[in-house]
Write an enzyme that holds these catalytic residues in place. Sequence first.
Site, short mmCIF file in Angstrom:
data_model
loop_
_atom_site.label_atom_id
_atom_site.label_comp_id
_atom_site.label_asym_id
_atom_site.label_seq_id
_atom_site.Cartn_x
_atom_site.Cartn_y
_atom_site.Cartn_z
N ARG A 54 81.89 -120.65 38.47
CA ARG A 54 81.58 -120.66 37.03
C ARG A 54 81.36 -122.11 36.57
NH1 ARG A 54 79.54 -117.20 33.97
NH2 ARG A 54 81.08 -115.62 34.51
N GLN A 74 73.92 -108.97 38.98
CA GLN A 74 73.26 -109.90 38.04
C GLN A 74 73.07 -111.26 38.72
OE1 GLN A 74 73.34 -110.34 33.84
NE2 GLN A 74 74.98 -111.88 33.99
N ARG A 79 74.03 -117.12 44.91
CA ARG A 79 75.24 -117.82 44.44
C ARG A 79 76.53 -117.19 44.97
NH1 ARG A 79 76.17 -116.10 38.08
NH2 ARG A 79 76.14 -113.83 38.41
N HIS A 157 70.94 -122.36 37.17
CA HIS A 157 71.78 -122.01 36.00
C HIS A 157 72.69 -123.18 35.62
CE1 HIS A 157 74.33 -119.58 33.42
NE2 HIS A 157 73.62 -118.51 33.67
N ASP A 204 71.76 -116.96 23.51
CA ASP A 204 71.33 -116.47 24.82
C ASP A 204 69.83 -116.21 24.73
OD1 ASP A 204 72.68 -113.98 27.18
OD2 ASP A 204 71.10 -115.50 27.35
N GLU A 263 68.78 -123.95 31.51
CA GLU A 263 68.51 -123.33 32.81
C GLU A 263 67.01 -123.19 33.10
OE1 GLU A 263 70.45 -119.53 32.57
OE2 GLU A 263 71.99 -120.35 31.26
O1 TA6 Z 1 71.72 -117.34 31.70
C1 TA6 Z 1 72.36 -116.69 30.65
C2 TA6 Z 1 73.03 -115.44 31.19
O2 TA6 Z 1 72.08 -114.53 31.68
C3 TA6 Z 1 73.88 -114.85 30.07
O3 TA6 Z 1 73.35 -113.63 29.61
C4 TA6 Z 1 75.27 -114.69 30.71
O4 TA6 Z 1 75.38 -113.43 31.32
C5 TA6 Z 1 75.23 -115.84 31.73
O5 TA6 Z 1 73.92 -115.77 32.27
C6 TA6 Z 1 76.32 -115.83 32.77
O6 TA6 Z 1 76.12 -114.75 33.65
P1 TA6 Z 1 77.21 -114.53 34.83
O7 TA6 Z 1 76.67 -113.43 35.67
O8 TA6 Z 1 77.32 -115.85 35.56
O9 TA6 Z 1 78.51 -114.22 34.12
#
Ligand code: TA6
Length: 288
Positions: A54, A74, A79, A157, A204, A263
């Site tokens: 993180r 996601q 990563r 990111h 966001d 990002e």
């Molecule tokens: O880049 C922004 C985002 O897509 C937000 O919507 C939030 O979810 C962030 O990434 C962090 O995502 P993660 O999967 O690292 O918790």
Amino acid sequence: MAWSKDEKKVVLEKGECSCEVHLYGATVTSFKVKGKEILFVSSKAKTDGSKAIRGGVPVVFPQFGKVAGSELPQHGFARNSTWSWIGVSKENDEEISAQFGLSAANIPEALGKLWPHTAIFNLVLTVSVYKSGKLDIAMQVKNIGKAGEFPITPLLHTYLRCSKSSDLSISGFSSCQYLDKLLHESVGVLTDANSTAKIASEVDRVYIRVGNDIAVKNTGVMDTVTVSKNGFSDVVLWNPWIEKSKSMADFDDEEYHQMVCVEPGTVIDPIVIKPDQSWTGTQTIAVT
Ligand code: TA6
């Protein structure tokens, strides 16, 4: 000592600048200029491989976000994988560069099988630190297959550190169109008429086809931190603010004050890589 490596991470140094890269995710977790840390990593970040780190600069690949119809987590699997150490690729008076590799062999099987193209991609990340106070991160994606092509929406990111996110003044988005993920797609594309973006609540936003230089002022760390991109078309701006911060176990409730994510990525129109073709996207973080 220009560079060192242990089983978890690599440290690169050049002059009064240094960076640190965890093999897990090839995540840059530190970029220091004259002893000042430019990147943010949560005090609750996991670096044991149990989840994506993180903070720093997580590599988002093969896709940004979630893809309808795909079970890929996601932001993809890059990563959440331990990359291969390739080695120091360049060193001179001005800079030192190191490379990290990702291919099917590095991907946990449970994740690799969720993407139909895992066997035919190869990703090399080149991390360069310059004594002038600059950090380059370049993603080179190659299709090593002979038949199918594949789409990607790659992104870096980047978590930047600041003293107080509500003091920030972020330029480079004025009159750009953006998707506001908090309003969902029902609102469609908006236009940011402001000359600078501010953080005063959860943000966001996916800014679409923006210019290559985003300047972040009043960071409380350096006068200005500039995030420049090449090869990427879009930029995501994110701050979780109060409620979203509370929902993340690996993020302290108050840490939204100390960070902003800028990002560079290509997240709206996927990049399609044909057999034997490659694509490169680069982010440069420079401080003044
Ligand atoms: O880049 C922004 C985002 O897509 C937000 O919507 C939030 O979810 C962030 O990434 C962090 O995502 P993660 O999967 O690292 O918790």
